[in-house]
Design a protein around this motif. Structure first.
Motif, PDB file in Angstrom:
ATOM      1  N   ILE A  10       0.890  -1.212  -0.053  1.00  0.00           N
ATOM      2  CA  ILE A  10      -0.019  -0.130   0.060  1.00  0.00           C
ATOM      3  C   ILE A  10       0.840   1.203  -0.018  1.00  0.00           C
ATOM      4  O   ILE A  10       1.967   1.436   0.712  1.00  0.00           O
ATOM      5  CB  ILE A  10      -0.872   0.171   1.161  1.00  0.00           C
ATOM      6  CG1 ILE A  10      -1.728  -1.406   1.273  1.00  0.00           C
ATOM      7  CG2 ILE A  10      -1.704   1.282   1.279  1.00  0.00           C
ATOM      8  CD1 ILE A  10      -2.626  -1.497   2.469  1.00  0.00           C
ATOM      9  N   VAL A  12       0.883   5.305   0.411  1.00  0.00           N
ATOM     10  CA  VAL A  12       0.294   6.538   0.852  1.00  0.00           C
ATOM     11  C   VAL A  12       1.020   8.025   0.674  1.00  0.00           C
ATOM     12  O   VAL A  12       2.075   7.953   0.995  1.00  0.00           O
ATOM     13  CB  VAL A  12       0.048   6.236   2.646  1.00  0.00           C
ATOM     14  CG1 VAL A  12      -0.796   7.470   2.945  1.00  0.00           C
ATOM     15  CG2 VAL A  12      -0.544   5.031   2.593  1.00  0.00           C
ATOM     16  N   LEU A  26      -3.156   4.881  10.660  1.00  0.00           N
ATOM     17  CA  LEU A  26      -2.455   3.779  11.376  1.00  0.00           C
ATOM     18  C   LEU A  26      -3.055   3.115  12.473  1.00  0.00           C
ATOM     19  O   LEU A  26      -2.956   1.773  12.826  1.00  0.00           O
ATOM     20  CB  LEU A  26      -0.856   4.115  11.648  1.00  0.00           C
ATOM     21  CG  LEU A  26      -0.084   4.134  10.007  1.00  0.00           C
ATOM     22  CD1 LEU A  26       1.373   4.325  10.529  1.00  0.00           C
ATOM     23  CD2 LEU A  26      -0.360   3.297   9.019  1.00  0.00           C
ATOM     24  N   VAL A  37       3.025  -0.974   4.209  1.00  0.00           N
ATOM     25  CA  VAL A  37       2.589   0.457   3.987  1.00  0.00           C
ATOM     26  C   VAL A  37       3.876   1.192   3.621  1.00  0.00           C
ATOM     27  O   VAL A  37       4.833   1.115   4.463  1.00  0.00           O
ATOM     28  CB  VAL A  37       1.805   1.044   5.203  1.00  0.00           C
ATOM     29  CG1 VAL A  37       1.503   2.343   4.673  1.00  0.00           C
ATOM     30  CG2 VAL A  37       0.575   0.037   5.351  1.00  0.00           C
ATOM     31  N   ALA A  77       5.578  -0.294   8.370  1.00  0.00           N
ATOM     32  CA  ALA A  77       5.375   0.799   7.514  1.00  0.00           C
ATOM     33  C   ALA A  77       6.773   1.564   7.269  1.00  0.00           C
ATOM     34  O   ALA A  77       7.437   1.742   8.085  1.00  0.00           O
ATOM     35  CB  ALA A  77       4.282   1.554   8.245  1.00  0.00           C
TER      36      ALA A  77
END
Lengths: 189, 281
Positions: A10, A12, A26, A37, A77
């Protein structure tokens, strides 16, 4: 393949107002959320990467700065370092560059999204959050072209709505969601 | 994904590989082990600006039109830099490396991938302030002859001096930065006294070999563009060029940890990528 495993990453992108939006996103992800992420938040070039500490304190995903040649892992992430562009290679590892700013930004959301779109193709989700410019629009369009999923924060729920609005205009996004609902949507994939 | 998109992407990647191969075969500049995603962005950017009909047409132009190949080499050069870029790095040099260099009667420094020279002149200024410049020889190299020419001139837009001055002050500089250049309408020219001990020359890290034994190598934000194999090759070149106890300075996101030569070096400054070559491994 189960739908949950269809997505391998993903990406962002967020700008003005992004810190709060990223916290909300998150914080509401499941503790065992498995898709890596990768985040570009527009940030001052000489800032310490404080974003990482704040997002790590949420105790959901393990949050770290993206290192060059790193391969994104489930449960993590990654945040682009200040003053570097973050790119994804065809072998899905990270590259950092100090090239010219794109859309006045380094890191630029378009640079991450466009390279990730080609690396992950239909296995990628792109999310555009709050922001005051149009960085990320071309990247989100590229994600759609390559078969990935495009999600945009509902501009009415954004601290600054120009970036989500520009993204919605740039391509046929799959989902426009209020900020609070994005994590729940991802949890249920 | 639509089939046509997939095919277009595949064709584009093949054409860009062929373009890079053509530049190597014809001119000897080897970008085959650079980051693919980076190369592709740069070449597509040039494609869109050029108005050409395909990347294949770019290959033809690159082979036949020397002006166009110069343009491509410029696109493939990393030419974003500043004086005293990353002030914390220069501060660390002042505090931790200068005392080491002061123990040498004569100092040789290799600044590899120096681009348009801003960071070389920064080091020259620092060495001068520390009383070391007169016994230093700096070799400043880049693969791109056009950029080396710019570096030699040491002329920068006056509009950038504000940021450079701020960087200088943040790096621990105490003098008046404007004393180091002469301003003339739109441009600022570094004083010639900073140039006298710098040799600017072309050198290609990918294809050229060791040319001198040096006490310090500075190569910042170059290795991040290379794949692991090429990174290792270039670090071995630096290891072979450095004397025992010599200093290697990399960019703040460049790490020796994954290199095959990690054991040849010790870290010198916490938080900066500044390493010392061991006398014996």
């Amino acid at each position: 393949m189960t739908p949950a495993r269809k997505y391998k990453a993903i990406v962002v992108g967020s700008s003005a107002g992004g810190l709060n939006a990223l916290k909300t996103l998150l914080r509401n992800l499941d503790r065992e959320f498995k898709i890596p992420v990768i985040i570009v938040q527009h940030i001052s070039p000489d800032s310490e990467n404080y974003l990482i500490h704040i997002l790590n304190d949420l105790k959901r995903l393990k949050v770290k700065e993206a290192d060059e040649k790193e391969h994104p892992q489930p449960g993590y992430a990654y945040v682009a370092p200040p003053n570097y562009h973050l790119l994804v290679e065809p072998d899905q590892t990270f590259t950092l560059t100090v090239d010219e700013r794109v859309n006045y930004a380094r890191p630029s959301i378009d640079v991450l999204f466009e390279t990730a779109a080609e690396a992950f193709r239909e296995h990628l989700i792109g999310i555009i959050l709050t922001g005051a410019n149009n960085d990320g629009s071309l990247g989100l369009k590229r994600i759609k072209e390559m078969g990935g999923m495009a999600i945009v924060q509902d501009p009415d729920t954004a601290e600054v709505d120009s970036m989500p609005k520009a993204a919605i205009q740039a391509c046929a996004v799959d989902h426009v969601l209020p900020l609070e609902e994005i994590a729940a949507f991802l949890n249920n994939l | 994904m639509k089939k046509s998109q997939e095919e277009q992407l595949e064709n584009q990647d093949i054409e860009i590989r062929l373009l890079i191969q053509a530049i190597f075969d014809k001119y000897g500049y080897d970008f085959r082990n650079y980051s693919q995603a980076h190369i592709k962005r740069r070449m597509l950017n040039r494609f869109h600006l050029s108005g050409m009909s395909s990347i294949s047409q770019m290959i033809h132009e690159a082979l036949c039109n020397h002006k166009f190949v110069d343009q491509l080499l410029m696109d493939l050069s990393i030419n974003v830099t500043e004086m005293f870029r990353d002030p914390a790095f220069y501060k660390a040099i002042r505090e931790h490396v200068i005392p080491l260099l002061k123990t040498y009667p004569f100092i040789k420094i290799w600044h590899a991938g120096c681009s348009s020279g801003e960071e070389v002149y920064s080091m020259a200024i620092l060495l001068k302030e520390e009383g070391l410049y007169n016994r230093t020889q700096i070799y400043a190299t880049d693969f791109n002859p056009v950029i080396i020419k710019q570096a030699k001139e040491g002329i920068y837009p006056i509009s950038r001096m504000k940021d450079f001055t701020l960087n200088y002050q943040r790096s621990g500089g105490k003098a008046s930065f404007s004393d180091y250049y002469t301003a003339n309408y739109e441009s600022a020219k570094l004083l010639d006294s900073f140039k006298k001990n710098i040799v600017f020359a072309t050198h290609n890290l990918v294809t050229d070999s060791v040319f001198a034994e040096v006490h310090m190598v500075v190569c910042r934000n170059v290795l991040i563009y290379f794949d692991r194999k090429l990174q290792d090759k270039v670090i071995s070149l630096f290891a072979d060029s450095l004397t025992g106890g010599g200093v290697l300075c990399l960019g703040s996101k460049e790490n020796l940890q994954f290199s095959g030569y990690y054991d040849n070096f010790d870290g010198l400054v916490t938080g900066e990528r500044v390493y010392i070559k061991k006398y014996k491994v």
